[in-house]
Write a protein that holds these residues in place. Structure first.
Motif, PDB file in Angstrom:
ATOM      1  N   SER A  40       0.816  -1.222   0.000  1.00  0.00           N
ATOM      2  CA  SER A  40       0.000   0.000   0.000  1.00  0.00           C
ATOM      3  C   SER A  40       0.852   1.277   0.000  1.00  0.00           C
ATOM      4  O   SER A  40       0.435   2.291  -0.549  1.00  0.00           O
ATOM      5  CB  SER A  40      -0.965   0.006   1.177  1.00  0.00           C
ATOM      6  OG  SER A  40      -0.263  -0.070   2.383  1.00  0.00           O
ATOM      7  N   SER A  41       2.060   1.224   0.589  1.00  0.00           N
ATOM      8  CA  SER A  41       2.877   2.444   0.639  1.00  0.00           C
ATOM      9  C   SER A  41       3.334   2.858  -0.762  1.00  0.00           C
ATOM     10  O   SER A  41       3.635   4.017  -1.003  1.00  0.00           O
ATOM     11  CB  SER A  41       4.092   2.228   1.552  1.00  0.00           C
ATOM     12  OG  SER A  41       4.834   1.139   1.079  1.00  0.00           O
ATOM     13  N   ARG A  42       3.398   1.916  -1.695  1.00  0.00           N
ATOM     14  CA  ARG A  42       3.808   2.247  -3.072  1.00  0.00           C
ATOM     15  C   ARG A  42       2.640   2.750  -3.920  1.00  0.00           C
ATOM     16  O   ARG A  42       2.830   3.293  -4.996  1.00  0.00           O
ATOM     17  CB  ARG A  42       4.396   0.999  -3.744  1.00  0.00           C
ATOM     18  CG  ARG A  42       5.784   0.636  -3.224  1.00  0.00           C
ATOM     19  CD  ARG A  42       6.235  -0.721  -3.775  1.00  0.00           C
ATOM     20  NE  ARG A  42       6.100  -0.836  -5.215  1.00  0.00           N
ATOM     21  CZ  ARG A  42       6.022  -1.983  -5.878  1.00  0.00           C
ATOM     22  NH1 ARG A  42       6.075  -3.120  -5.209  1.00  0.00           N
ATOM     23  NH2 ARG A  42       5.893  -2.011  -7.179  1.00  0.00           N
ATOM     24  N   VAL A  43       1.403   2.512  -3.419  1.00  0.00           N
ATOM     25  CA  VAL A  43       0.225   2.819  -4.245  1.00  0.00           C
ATOM     26  C   VAL A  43      -0.161   4.289  -4.097  1.00  0.00           C
ATOM     27  O   VAL A  43      -0.293   4.807  -2.991  1.00  0.00           O
ATOM     28  CB  VAL A  43      -0.963   1.915  -3.827  1.00  0.00           C
ATOM     29  CG1 VAL A  43      -2.221   2.277  -4.609  1.00  0.00           C
ATOM     30  CG2 VAL A  43      -0.617   0.447  -4.028  1.00  0.00           C
ATOM     31  N   THR A  44      -0.356   4.949  -5.233  1.00  0.00           N
ATOM     32  CA  THR A  44      -0.805   6.357  -5.193  1.00  0.00           C
ATOM     33  C   THR A  44      -2.158   6.529  -5.880  1.00  0.00           C
ATOM     34  O   THR A  44      -2.754   7.598  -5.812  1.00  0.00           O
ATOM     35  CB  THR A  44       0.215   7.283  -5.891  1.00  0.00           C
ATOM     36  OG1 THR A  44       0.315   6.887  -7.262  1.00  0.00           O
ATOM     37  CG2 THR A  44       1.574   7.217  -5.213  1.00  0.00           C
ATOM     38  N   VAL A 133      -7.206  -2.223 -10.066  1.00  0.00           N
ATOM     39  CA  VAL A 133      -5.804  -1.981 -10.401  1.00  0.00           C
ATOM     40  C   VAL A 133      -5.241  -0.952  -9.430  1.00  0.00           C
ATOM     41  O   VAL A 133      -5.890   0.066  -9.144  1.00  0.00           O
ATOM     42  CB  VAL A 133      -5.666  -1.424 -11.842  1.00  0.00           C
ATOM     43  CG1 VAL A 133      -4.204  -1.313 -12.228  1.00  0.00           C
ATOM     44  CG2 VAL A 133      -6.412  -2.291 -12.836  1.00  0.00           C
ATOM     45  N   ALA A 134      -4.036  -1.223  -8.906  1.00  0.00           N
ATOM     46  CA  ALA A 134      -3.322  -0.250  -8.061  1.00  0.00           C
ATOM     47  C   ALA A 134      -2.074   0.194  -8.814  1.00  0.00           C
ATOM     48  O   ALA A 134      -1.339  -0.634  -9.362  1.00  0.00           O
ATOM     49  CB  ALA A 134      -2.932  -0.911  -6.740  1.00  0.00           C
ATOM     50  N   LEU A 135      -1.848   1.518  -8.834  1.00  0.00           N
ATOM     51  CA  LEU A 135      -0.733   2.074  -9.612  1.00  0.00           C
ATOM     52  C   LEU A 135       0.188   2.868  -8.700  1.00  0.00           C
ATOM     53  O   LEU A 135      -0.262   3.424  -7.678  1.00  0.00           O
ATOM     54  CB  LEU A 135      -1.281   3.004 -10.691  1.00  0.00           C
ATOM     55  CG  LEU A 135      -2.325   2.384 -11.638  1.00  0.00           C
ATOM     56  CD1 LEU A 135      -3.184   3.453 -12.274  1.00  0.00           C
ATOM     57  CD2 LEU A 135      -1.627   1.560 -12.711  1.00  0.00           C
ATOM     58  N   VAL A 140       2.887   2.940 -12.980  1.00  0.00           N
ATOM     59  CA  VAL A 140       3.191   1.520 -13.181  1.00  0.00           C
ATOM     60  C   VAL A 140       2.293   0.682 -12.261  1.00  0.00           C
ATOM     61  O   VAL A 140       2.056   1.036 -11.101  1.00  0.00           O
ATOM     62  CB  VAL A 140       4.682   1.233 -12.872  1.00  0.00           C
ATOM     63  CG1 VAL A 140       4.983  -0.267 -12.919  1.00  0.00           C
ATOM     64  CG2 VAL A 140       5.560   1.995 -13.842  1.00  0.00           C
ATOM     65  N   GLU A 141       1.811  -0.425 -12.811  1.00  0.00           N
ATOM     66  CA  GLU A 141       0.887  -1.285 -12.068  1.00  0.00           C
ATOM     67  C   GLU A 141       1.604  -1.959 -10.899  1.00  0.00           C
ATOM     68  O   GLU A 141       2.605  -2.645 -11.087  1.00  0.00           O
ATOM     69  CB  GLU A 141       0.351  -2.341 -13.032  1.00  0.00           C
ATOM     70  CG  GLU A 141      -0.995  -2.873 -12.662  1.00  0.00           C
ATOM     71  CD  GLU A 141      -1.573  -3.724 -13.793  1.00  0.00           C
ATOM     72  OE1 GLU A 141      -2.083  -3.173 -14.768  1.00  0.00           O
ATOM     73  OE2 GLU A 141      -1.482  -4.968 -13.667  1.00  0.00           O
ATOM     74  N   VAL A 142       1.104  -1.759  -9.700  1.00  0.00           N
ATOM     75  CA  VAL A 142       1.660  -2.419  -8.511  1.00  0.00           C
ATOM     76  C   VAL A 142       0.950  -3.765  -8.295  1.00  0.00           C
ATOM     77  O   VAL A 142       1.568  -4.766  -7.934  1.00  0.00           O
ATOM     78  CB  VAL A 142       1.472  -1.521  -7.257  1.00  0.00           C
ATOM     79  CG1 VAL A 142       1.951  -2.231  -5.992  1.00  0.00           C
ATOM     80  CG2 VAL A 142       2.185  -0.188  -7.441  1.00  0.00           C
ATOM     81  N   ALA A 143      -0.350  -3.764  -8.519  1.00  0.00           N
ATOM     82  CA  ALA A 143      -1.123  -4.996  -8.357  1.00  0.00           C
ATOM     83  C   ALA A 143      -2.423  -4.859  -9.133  1.00  0.00           C
ATOM     84  O   ALA A 143      -2.925  -3.748  -9.338  1.00  0.00           O
ATOM     85  CB  ALA A 143      -1.426  -5.255  -6.882  1.00  0.00           C
ATOM     86  N   ALA A 144      -2.953  -5.987  -9.569  1.00  0.00           N
ATOM     87  CA  ALA A 144      -4.262  -6.005 -10.235  1.00  0.00           C
ATOM     88  C   ALA A 144      -4.938  -7.328  -9.894  1.00  0.00           C
ATOM     89  O   ALA A 144      -4.253  -8.341  -9.703  1.00  0.00           O
ATOM     90  CB  ALA A 144      -4.099  -5.870 -11.740  1.00  0.00           C
ATOM     91  N   LYS A 145      -6.244  -7.310  -9.797  1.00  0.00           N
ATOM     92  CA  LYS A 145      -6.941  -8.545  -9.409  1.00  0.00           C
ATOM     93  C   LYS A 145      -8.347  -8.548 -10.008  1.00  0.00           C
ATOM     94  O   LYS A 145      -9.026  -7.518 -10.035  1.00  0.00           O
ATOM     95  CB  LYS A 145      -7.025  -8.579  -7.876  1.00  0.00           C
ATOM     96  CG  LYS A 145      -7.580  -9.829  -7.314  1.00  0.00           C
ATOM     97  CD  LYS A 145      -6.509 -10.709  -6.714  1.00  0.00           C
ATOM     98  CE  LYS A 145      -7.135 -11.977  -6.192  1.00  0.00           C
ATOM     99  NZ  LYS A 145      -6.200 -13.041  -5.999  1.00  0.00           N
TER     100      LYS A 145
END
Ligand code: SF4
Length: 470
Positions: A40-44, A133-135, A140-145
Motif C-alpha cells: 500500500s505504501s507504493r500505491v498512489t 488496479v493499483a498504480l 506503473v501497475e503495482v497490483a491487479a486482481k
C-alpha cells in the motif's frame, strides 16, 4: 463446497447483493490485500473496471458507491447506511480516498473516471466481473486482481471462479446433501426434520446450537427493523424514476402499529377474507423499498428478493397461532436448506439465470420454511418448495432504468403470496407429487442457460426497454 445458513442470510446494504454487496466486498478484499502484502505504501492511485451486467446496470444498482465504500475499508454489514451519502460525497469532491480504512494511505481516486463501466465487454467466467488496479506514482501497475460477484453477495476471485469460493473449503458436514432427494433420504434415515439437520450441520462451521439460534434471531431482528423503517418512511425512491414509496400509505390504510422492535400484529378484525394478503404485500413492499433506497437489509438469498422471506416470516408470526422465536429459527434453517440446493445446483444470480434465480429461489425458500413450521413433513416441505419454484420458472430480470424498483418491489409481494399458497397446497397433500424439487431446480438452471442475455440483469430487454423512463 459447504454453504452455511449464514452465507445465505447476510446483513448488508441495498439495493443489490450482486451489484452492491459483492463489489463492496471485492473492493475491500483488494484494498486489504494491498495492505497485507505491504504494497500500500507504493500505491498512489487505484482504479476499478466493471464488466458485463455490472457495467450495464451498475449505476442504478449503486456499484460505483459500493466500490468507493469497499476500497475505503467499509463492510456491507458494518457501514452506517445513513452516513453513506456523505462518505461518498467526500471521496467525489476530494478525488482521494483512504485505502482500506481511515488509517490507510490517501490515494488518488476520482469516481467519475476511476470507476470504468465497460458496457461492451465481459470477463470470461461470469457476467458480473470486475478488475481492480493499483498504480504507483509513475503509473506503473503495482497490483491487479479480477473478482466475480456470483449472486447473493458471494464473491470469488479468478482462481476460484470454477470452484465458486474464495477460500478452499474443507468443511465436513455431519449431514451433507447435494440434492433434495439426498436431503429427504437423510431425514428419513435419521428421523430428523430439515431444520434439525441444518442446525446440526451449522456445528461444522464452529457454531453451537445456541449461537445459531442467537445469530438467526439477530438476523430476524434486522429484518423486522427493515420492515419497520419501510412502513414508517414516506417519499420517493432515489434513482430518477420517481417511484413513490407505497408501504407507508398501505400501513396507514391497514391501521398498522409499530413498536421499537418492529411492526405489531394486526389488531383490527376485517371481514374481507383476502385481508391477510394486504398485510403480506405490506411486509414485502416495506423491505424492498428500503432495499431500493440503499438501506440496511438482509440478503435472502439476494437483495433484489430480500422481501419474500421476511414477508412470509411476518405472516407466520402475525397470523399463525402459537408462532414464536423457535419457529422463526426453524423457518430460517429450512429455508436455507432449499437456498443451498438452488445455489449449488443452479444459481441465485439474476445476471446468470434471470429473476427466477432470485425471486423464484426466495419464494421457494419461504414456502419450505413456512411448511416446516406449520407442521409439514420433510416431503411436504420439499413439495412446497417445488410448487413455489415451478411457478416462477422463466421469470426474466428486466429492471427499468437498471434500478431494483420496477418490477422488483411488487414482484416480491406477489412471490410472497405465491409462497404461502404453495405451502397451503403442499400441506393439503401427503408430500407425494409429480415434479420433484430436483427436477424443477434443473429446469430453472437449463431455462436460465437458454435465456437471452438481455433478460439477465442488463436492462436491455423486457420492461426495461418497453417502458419509457420519465
Ligand atoms: S428483476 Fe428480479 S433479479 Fe432483476 S433486479 Fe429485479 S429482483 Fe433482481
Amino acid at each position: 463446497m459447504a454453504i452455511s445458513t449464514f452465507d445465505l442470510f447476510k446483513i448488508g446494504i441495498g439495493p443489490s447483493s450482486s451489484h452492491t454487496v459483492g463489489p463492496m466486498k471485492a473492493a475491500r478484499t483488494f484494498a486489504s490485500g494491498l495492505i497485507d502484502r505491504d504494497l500500500s505504501s507504493r500505491v498512489t492511485h487505484v482504479r476499478a473496471e466493471l464488466y458485463g451486467s455490472l457495467a450495464l446496470t451498475g449505476k442504478g444498482h449503486g456499484s460505483d458507491t459500493a466500490v468507493i465504500l469497499g476500497l475505503s475499508g467499509h463492510t456491507p454489514e458494518g457501514v452506517d447506511v445513513d452516513s453513506v451519502p456523505s462518505l461518498v460525497e467526500e471521496v467525489r469532491s476530494s478525488r482521494t480516498l483512504r485505502l482500506g480504512g481511515p488509517d490507510g494511505p490517501s490515494v488518488s481516486f476520482d469516481p467519475a473516471v476511476d470507476v470504468d463501466f465497460r458496457r461492451k465487454e465481459s470477463l470470461p467466467d461470469h457476467p458480473n466481473g470486475m478488475r481492480f488496479v493499483a498504480l504507483d506514482a509513475s503509473g506503473v501497475e503495482v497490483a491487479a486482481k479480477v473478482y466475480y460477484s456470483v449472486g447473493g453477495g458471494f464473491v470469488v476471485d479468478e482462481r476460484a471462479a470454477g470452484a465458486d469460493r474464495i477460500k478452499p473449503d474443507d468443511t465436513v458436514l455431519p449431514y451433507p446433501f447435494s440434492s433434495a432427494e439426498e436431503l429427504l433420504g437423510l431425514c428419513e434415515r435419521t428421523g430428523m426434520s430439515i431444520s434439525a439437520l441444518m442446525l446440526a450441520n451449522e456445528g461444522a462451521f464452529g457454531r453451537t446450537p445456541e449461537q445459531v439460534r442467537a445469530e438467526l434471531l439477530e438476523i430476524w431482528s434486522v429484518m423486522r427493523l427493515c420492515v419497520r423503517r419501510g412502513v414508517m418512511t414516506e417519499g420517493t425512491l432515489p434513482g430518477g424514476l420517481r417511484v413513490p414509496r407505497r408501504a407507508h400509505r398501505l400501513y396507514r390504510q391497514l391501521g398498522g402499529n409499530c413498536d421499537e422492535r418492529g411492526l405489531s400484529a394486526p389488531t383490527r378484525v376485517d371481514p374481507d377474507p383476502m385481508h391477510g394478503s394486504d398485510w403480506i404485500t405490506l411486509y414485502a413492499l416495506a423491505v424492498n423499498e428500503e432495499n431500493a433506497a440503499g438501506g440496511r437489509v438482509v440478503t435472502a438469498p439476494t437483495n433484489g428478493a430480500a422481501g419474500i422471506v421476511p414477508a412470509v416470516l411476518h405472516y407466520y408470526l402475525h397470523f399463525s397461532p402459537g408462532a414464536g422465536d423457535e419457529g422463526v429459527v426453524r423457518f430460517m434453517l429450512t429455508a436455507a436448506a432449499i437456498g443451498i440446493l438452488f445455489k449449488q445446483n443452479a444459481s441465485i444470480s439474476g445476471a446468470e439465470v434471470g429473476c427466477q434465480g432470485e425471486v423464484g429461489s426466495a419464494s421457494s425458500m419461504a414456502a419450505a420454511g413456512l411448511a416446516e413450521v406449520l407442521g409439514g413433513t420433510p416431503a411436504q416441505v420439499e413439495n412446497a418448495a417445488e410448487i413455489a419454484m415451478e411457478h416462477n420458472l422463466g421469470l426474466t430480470c428486466d429492471p427499468i432504468g437498471g434500478l431494483v424498483q420496477v418490477p422488483c418491489i411488487e414482484r416480491n409481494a406477489l412471490a410472497s403470496v405465491k409462497a404461502i399458497s404453495a405451502t397451503r397446497i403442499a400441506l393439503r397433500g401427503d408430500g407425494s407429487h409429480f415434479v420433484s424439487l430436483d427436477k424443477v431446480i434443473k429446469t430453472m438452471r437449463d431455462t436460465g442457460r437458454d435465456m437471452h442475455d438481455k433478460y439477465k440483469e442488463t436492462s436491455r430487454g423486457g420492461l426495461a426497454v418497453n417502458v419509457i423512463e420519465c
